[in-house]
Design an enzyme around this catalytic site. Structure first.
Site, PDB file in Angstrom:
ATOM      1  N   GLY A 109       0.786  -1.211   0.000  1.00 61.85           N
ATOM      2  CA  GLY A 109       0.000   0.000   0.000  1.00 61.85           C
ATOM      3  C   GLY A 109       0.823   1.268   0.000  1.00 61.85           C
ATOM      4  O   GLY A 109       1.846   1.374  -0.676  1.00 61.85           O
ATOM      5  N   SER A 110       0.409   2.229   0.795  1.00 61.37           N
ATOM      6  CA  SER A 110       0.888   3.603   0.698  1.00 61.37           C
ATOM      7  C   SER A 110       2.352   3.781   1.071  1.00 61.37           C
ATOM      8  O   SER A 110       2.854   3.178   2.015  1.00 61.37           O
ATOM      9  CB  SER A 110       0.032   4.492   1.602  1.00 61.37           C
ATOM     10  OG  SER A 110       0.522   5.812   1.618  1.00 61.37           O
TER      11      SER A 110
END
Length: 585
Positions: free
Chosen positions: A69-70
């Protein structure tokens, strides 16, 4: 979670951050994004789709395959360590850039640290099944009682010893010895430590940077940036800024709490002080400065990285927050990962079924599901050669893919620039293959639609930031319609897109319908009162926000096409049904 206990055992791995710690093991075989997945104030796992949801990581030995993810996960890790809510140590199955970088920043700048060790897959599987662990250097000792475990220490490597293994230029050495100032020196030390983690033996020049570290994750993110600026830090390549945590120009008018608004906007100012452009967008590929195919760049922000590599054919790794500014200050990046041709090939083939009657909800849903299948592998998808997805379709696909996968890019055969054929995407190698059935996509659809009530209070659009073309499409959908008085509709976009929409009159048309525009920030950072306190159910066309939103906002979510979102905005209710192309699954 925890598997069957193993007797006391010693495992030797690779220590990317040295140290000593003991604790109970909290483990999963599923990767975890710390941004949107872990609360930096409490240490709780808030990703409601993750097996560890609700677990408290504070003081525990976290054993996971790696992050996903981020890119902002490094910022969350930094805040956890600075406020005493972080894990005692981390044990990975593979080297993880994002979470490890957060620990390195805490160590280099703030003098706080935890051990970070990577084990080979077999040892990792055995270690994560234990109850407790003691980590010392590269050794991980597992058993039932942490106070009874002891490891044999090993030596600590300095940045000088790491540098001695690398092919550095005279200019690199000048940065490292402080001849170009303290900010550049600290930045180079961090770049070299990450180069070692990534297995690089040299650095390369980059032509531009996109900074994700301007997102306010807490006081540590601001203190770090201020330190670099005050030490004389100045970017030496053209540098754009990601969306920040508030609308820089209008947060006061929007009623945002100054406790967030002031430090968040000040953080953006500090990066501008260092020479970055105040673009404040999570979609830098929509700017005129977007890189060309083959260009070596340093971009952070997970969706931007995936889009740059996959759709533009530029070359960047999935750079963690804070490493992005370190490279912008030095102009030098590790020659590793997707900077190298050999590392851009597909390692997995994903075959799609025959599809028809698709709408725009297909691409974010497919990206979300494909990311789950790919994990850390670069995939190539087949079966869309006929589809001609738009740039906005690929934007939505890439953002959702980057949410559930840690891979820095994807290929779509016959669509993306390095996948004219399946053979081109794989480099002619045989790779494992997985088939997606319509029923598989239906299960992911249901996972993203967790709201039981059909009533909708807020329609959230623009994660990633809306393009001008999407503004045009939205205006056409709203034309002649009336928004329900109890539904709020908010679009986030970059300043450049907002200016163009205003100049063409589209902005006025949408505002007459009742659309509110927010610039400079994005949905993964937006809180009350931009999200109305009374709102209980949010509808979005973003697979990324439908995943992160429940944990970030505490609200229920509905996911659907842009057309379905506007139907809900007008009626106050979601249709509840699956789209035509998913029916019968």
């Amino acid at each position: 979670m925890m598997g069957p206990l193993v007797s006391e055992a010693v495992f030797s791995g690779k220590a990317f951050v040295h140290g000593e710690a003991s604790g109970e093991i909290v483990s999963s075989d599923v990767e975890l994004s710390f941004w949107g997945g872990v609360d930096p104030a409490s240490g709780e796992v808030i990703d409601r789709h993750h097996p560890l949801s609700g677990q408290i990581l504070t003081g525990k030995v976290l054993a996971i395959p790696g992050g996903r993810g981020s890119c902002s996960g490094s910022g969350v890790m930094l805040e956890l360590l600075l406020n005493g809510k972080g894990p005692a140590a981390m044990v990975f199955e593979r080297a993880d850039d994002i979470l490890t970088l957060g620990v390195m920043i805490a160590e280099e700048v703030f003098g706080k640290s935890i051990p970070v060790v990577t084990l080979d897959p077999k040892d990792f599987s055995l270690a994560r099944a234990a109850r407790c662990a003691h980590i010392q250097g590269s050794r991980v000792v597992c058993g039932e009682h942490p106070e009874a475990l002891h490891a044999v220490p090993d030596s600590l490597e300095s940045s000088e010893s790491i540098a001695s293994r690398m092919m550095l230029t005279e200019a690199d050495c000048a940065l490292l010895d402080g001849s170009r100032g303290k900010a550049a020196q600290v930045a180079m030390k961090i770049v070299l430590r990450m180069a070692d983690l990534q297995g690089a033996d040299r650095l390369i020049d980059v032509t531009q940077a996109h900074i994700d570290g301007c997102i306010y994750t807490g006081p540590g993110s601001l203190t770090f940036a201020q330190a670099l600026r005050d030490w004389g830090g100045r970017v030496i390549v053209p540098t754009t800024l990601n969306a920040i945590s508030v609308d820089h120009r209008r947060w006061r008018a929007q009623g945002v709490d100054p406790a967030l608004g002031e430090p968040a906007s000040r953080l953006g100012d500090v990066y501008v002080d260092m020479g970055a452009q105040p673009t404040f967008t999570c979609a830098p590929y929509l700017l005129d400065s977007a890189p060309a195919q083959g260009e070596q760049i340093v971009w952070a922000e997970s969706n931007a990285v995936v889009y740059a590599n996959s759709v533009l054919g530029a070359r960047t790794m999935k750079y963690p927050d804070y490493l992005d500014i370190c490279i912008a200050l030095t102009g030098r990046a590790p020659l590793a990962g997707c900077h190298m041709e050999s590392n851009r090939r597909a390692a997995l083939r994903i075959n799609l079924p025959e599809l028809k009657d698709l709408d725009d909800s297909f691409y974010p849903l497919l990206g979300y599901h494909a990311g789950l299948l790919a994990a850390n592998r670069i995939p190539v998808l087949t079966g869309l050669e006929w589809a001609s997805p738009s740039q906005d379709d690929l934007k939505a696909f890439g953002a959702a893919f980057a949410t559930t996968s840690s891979a820095p890019m994807f290929h779509i055969a016959g669509v993306t620039p390095e996948a004219g054929t399946l053979e081109e995407a794989t480099g002619g190698r045989d790779v494992p293959a997985l088939d997606i059935a319509i029923a598989d996509l239906a299960r992911s659809w249901d996972e993203l639609n967790n709201a039981q009530d059909a009533s909708i209070d807020l329609v959230s659009l623009g994660n990633p930031h809306f393009s001008f073309r999407e503004c045009e499409t939205l205006a056409a959908l709203c034309q002649g319609r009336t928004k329900h008085e109890d539904v709020t509709v908010v679009v986030t976009c970059g300043r450049a897109t907002h200016d163009k929409a205003r100049e063409t009159g589209i902005l006025s048309d949408l505002e007459r319908f009742g659309v509110q525009f927010v610039t400079d920030t994005c949905w993964c950072m937006i809180v009350e009162p931009v999200i109305p306190a009374s709102a209980r159910t949010i509808m979005t066309n973003s697979g990324k926000y439908a995943h992160y939103g429940p944990g970030l906002t505490g609200r229920n979510f509905r996911f659907g096409s842009l057309k379905a979102c506007i139907e809900a905005a007008c009626t106050g209710r979601a249709s509840g049904g699956r789209p035509v192309w998913l029916r019968g699954a």
